[in-house]
Scaffold this active site. Sequence first.
Site, short mmCIF file in Angstrom:
data_model
loop_
_atom_site.label_atom_id
_atom_site.label_comp_id
_atom_site.label_asym_id
_atom_site.label_seq_id
_atom_site.Cartn_x
_atom_site.Cartn_y
_atom_site.Cartn_z
N SER A 19 1.78 -5.37 -0.20
CA SER A 19 3.03 -6.12 -0.34
C SER A 19 4.25 -5.19 -0.29
O SER A 19 5.32 -5.62 0.09
CB SER A 19 3.01 -6.95 -1.62
N SER B 74 3.78 -1.68 0.80
CA SER B 74 3.33 -0.41 1.34
C SER B 74 2.58 -0.59 2.66
O SER B 74 2.11 -1.68 2.96
CB SER B 74 2.40 0.26 0.34
N LYS C 198 -0.58 6.43 1.99
CA LYS C 198 0.12 5.21 1.62
C LYS C 198 1.61 5.49 1.60
O LYS C 198 2.07 6.36 0.87
CB LYS C 198 -0.37 4.77 0.24
N ALA D 15 -11.12 5.86 2.95
CA ALA D 15 -12.33 5.03 2.86
C ALA D 15 -12.45 4.28 4.18
O ALA D 15 -11.85 3.23 4.37
CB ALA D 15 -12.23 4.07 1.68
N GLU E 297 -12.69 -2.75 3.10
CA GLU E 297 -12.88 -3.45 1.83
C GLU E 297 -14.25 -4.13 1.74
O GLU E 297 -14.71 -4.72 2.72
CB GLU E 297 -11.80 -4.52 1.67
N ASP F 50 -7.43 -5.14 -12.33
CA ASP F 50 -7.41 -6.01 -11.15
C ASP F 50 -8.60 -5.68 -10.26
O ASP F 50 -8.46 -5.52 -9.04
CB ASP F 50 -6.09 -5.85 -10.39
N GLU G 43 -11.56 -6.82 -2.91
CA GLU G 43 -10.50 -6.28 -2.05
C GLU G 43 -10.14 -4.85 -2.48
O GLU G 43 -9.60 -4.08 -1.69
CB GLU G 43 -9.21 -7.10 -2.14
N ASP H 162 -6.37 0.78 -5.77
CA ASP H 162 -5.32 -0.12 -6.23
C ASP H 162 -5.14 -0.07 -7.74
O ASP H 162 -5.47 -1.03 -8.46
CB ASP H 162 -5.58 -1.56 -5.76
P1 ATP Z 1 -0.92 -5.05 -2.66
O1 ATP Z 1 0.04 -3.91 -2.66
O2 ATP Z 1 -0.30 -6.32 -2.23
O3 ATP Z 1 -1.75 -5.14 -3.89
P2 ATP Z 1 -2.93 -3.58 -1.29
O4 ATP Z 1 -3.29 -2.99 -2.58
O5 ATP Z 1 -4.01 -4.04 -0.40
O6 ATP Z 1 -1.94 -4.78 -1.46
P3 ATP Z 1 -2.29 -1.06 -0.11
O7 ATP Z 1 -2.85 -0.27 -1.23
O8 ATP Z 1 -1.01 -0.63 0.48
O9 ATP Z 1 -2.01 -2.55 -0.52
O10 ATP Z 1 -3.37 -1.13 1.02
C1 ATP Z 1 -3.13 -1.80 2.24
C2 ATP Z 1 -4.41 -1.85 3.06
O11 ATP Z 1 -4.76 -0.54 3.49
C3 ATP Z 1 -5.58 -2.35 2.24
O12 ATP Z 1 -5.81 -3.66 2.57
C4 ATP Z 1 -6.76 -1.48 2.65
O13 ATP Z 1 -7.59 -2.17 3.51
C5 ATP Z 1 -6.14 -0.30 3.35
N1 ATP Z 1 -6.35 0.89 2.51
C6 ATP Z 1 -5.76 1.14 1.33
N2 ATP Z 1 -6.18 2.30 0.82
C7 ATP Z 1 -7.07 2.81 1.69
C8 ATP Z 1 -7.90 4.00 1.71
N3 ATP Z 1 -7.86 4.88 0.72
N4 ATP Z 1 -8.72 4.17 2.76
C9 ATP Z 1 -8.77 3.26 3.76
N5 ATP Z 1 -8.04 2.13 3.79
C10 ATP Z 1 -7.19 1.89 2.77
#
Ligand code: ATP
Length: 311
Positions: free
Chosen positions: A44, A46, A63, A116, A120, A159, A163, A177
Amino acid sequence: ELGYPEDELRPPQSRTQSKSRNSSVNGRMSVEDFEFKEELGQGSYSTVWLGKLLATGQEYAIKRIDKAHLKRHQKEQTALAEKNTLVRLGSGHPGIVRLHWTFQDEWSLFFVLDLARNGELQTRITRLGSLSIECVRYYAAQIVDALGYMHSKGVIHRDLKPENLLLDDAFRIKITDFGTGKLLDSGGEPTKTFVGTAQYVSPELLEHNESSKSSDFWALGCIIYQMIAGRFVFRGLADWQKIKQLEYSFPEGFDEQAQDLVRKLLVRDPDQRLGAGPPGSPYDMQALRSHPFFASINWRTLWTAPAPPLE
Ligand code: ATP
């Protein structure tokens, strides 16, 4: 002659010197240390990029958080909580996404995280419908192990959901997260802020707006149910009466030992949830690890042995 762009052959030192003209200070990391290769996803506030550290070739998830957006939505605390929580967790557990560096420029904050690559767990559940009992056992054990570490460091996630369970190259869990993560100062007394996701919300959060590490074990119960049944145990806030009255049932064929485990996690009293009780009590972490559902799990090789095929 070698066919490499001149830029890639430049030694790291000169890169460090040249970048000091820009945003970074005193040899700290900056955007210029990385090649941003592709977008992995958006949150949301990032965007997450796959980035390669030029000096080593190592790949990370970077990020990028928009400062103006944070400010507009008063989310500075969320970003700070995420950083502080990840810093406290450090590199101490393979099942938790590690924060390697942070830096910023005028517009953005950057968090350099473990990559990763396999996305998810939620995507896999959706794609497959549900997971094999061997997979459920393996992923549940990895979540238990990571939660044990996290809680021992005084961090509650608040949380936990598929996901936020990412899969690395070897299809092992990386919990992510921590924007709603909570640092407990001492004793682990409950905290009073409503956070979380409706389908995984515990009765104490619904009724008293309270969460503690025990709420993470409620979420674990919901996740185990979901991985096996292929649907939520509770649909969300519309089901709040059902959550409070523990009104749910298992579909036919649901593994017996997993049923017993879910029943011991979806318990109203947070102190009597398996895993959440004080050490030495019948509900402590050891009791959770010793549950018959985990009988075939080798806890010592949990993070080194190959993952079962995801099916
Ligand atoms: P919100 O901020 O709304 O809770 P979010 O936690 O999914 O959403 P981000 O942490 O910015 O937001 O992640 C965005 C997307 O990037 C995620 O849906 C995930 O699939 C991917 N992502 C996040 N972290 C990683 C990681 N360490 N490795 C691979 N993909 C990632």
